[in-house]
Design a protein around this motif. Structure first.
Motif, PDB file in Angstrom:
ATOM      1  N   ARG A  69     -21.335  42.732  56.765  1.00  0.00           N
ATOM      2  CA  ARG A  69     -19.893  43.883  56.507  1.00  0.00           C
ATOM      3  C   ARG A  69     -20.079  44.678  55.482  1.00  0.00           C
ATOM      4  N   GLU A  70     -20.861  44.706  54.534  1.00  0.00           N
ATOM      5  CA  GLU A  70     -21.134  45.607  53.893  1.00  0.00           C
ATOM      6  C   GLU A  70     -21.432  47.058  54.109  1.00  0.00           C
ATOM      7  N   PHE A  71     -22.045  47.132  55.209  1.00  0.00           N
ATOM      8  CA  PHE A  71     -23.164  47.768  56.374  1.00  0.00           C
ATOM      9  C   PHE A  71     -22.160  48.995  56.771  1.00  0.00           C
ATOM     10  N   GLU A  72     -21.451  50.264  56.396  1.00  0.00           N
ATOM     11  CA  GLU A  72     -21.004  50.798  56.832  1.00  0.00           C
ATOM     12  C   GLU A  72     -21.292  51.703  57.759  1.00  0.00           C
ATOM     13  N   MET A  73     -20.006  51.810  59.284  1.00  0.00           N
ATOM     14  CA  MET A  73     -20.477  52.593  59.898  1.00  0.00           C
ATOM     15  C   MET A  73     -20.528  53.883  59.282  1.00  0.00           C
ATOM     16  N   GLY A  74     -21.822  55.074  59.814  1.00  0.00           N
ATOM     17  CA  GLY A  74     -21.296  56.421  59.624  1.00  0.00           C
ATOM     18  C   GLY A  74     -22.141  56.485  57.303  1.00  0.00           C
TER      19      GLY A  74
END
Length: 85
Positions: A69-74
């Motif tokens: 959930r914390e790993f953001e795209m881009g």
């Protein structure tokens, strides 16, 4: 290149993901080591077992681990995993 869902290669789905909070990850996707540490189950090729290989989308998205959930795209981390930096 702009990173979007349609250009995502799901590189983060090949990382080791520790389960550190209860988000409802189904048991069949959890690996427990000899010390009781829980991580997402990975297949022999290193991919997360919850990834749909045809769509490269998470099959348990609503119940994915906190780290996912914390790993953001881009984000920086995303671009680093993709080798774009």
């Amino acid at each position: 290149m702009n990173i979007t869902c349609s250009t995502c290669e799901a590189c983060c789905c090949r990382l080791e993901v520790m389960i550190i909070s209860d988000t409802g990850v189904p048991e069949k996707f959890i690996h427990r080591d000899d010390w009781g540490t829980e991580t997402m189950l990975r297949l022999d090729d290193g991919w997360c077992a919850a990834v749909n290989r045809e769509t490269l989308m998470c099959s348990i998205y609503e119940n994915r681990p906190w780290i996912c959930r914390e790993f953001e795209m881009g984000s920086y981390e995303c671009q680093e995993e993709r080798g774009q930096l």
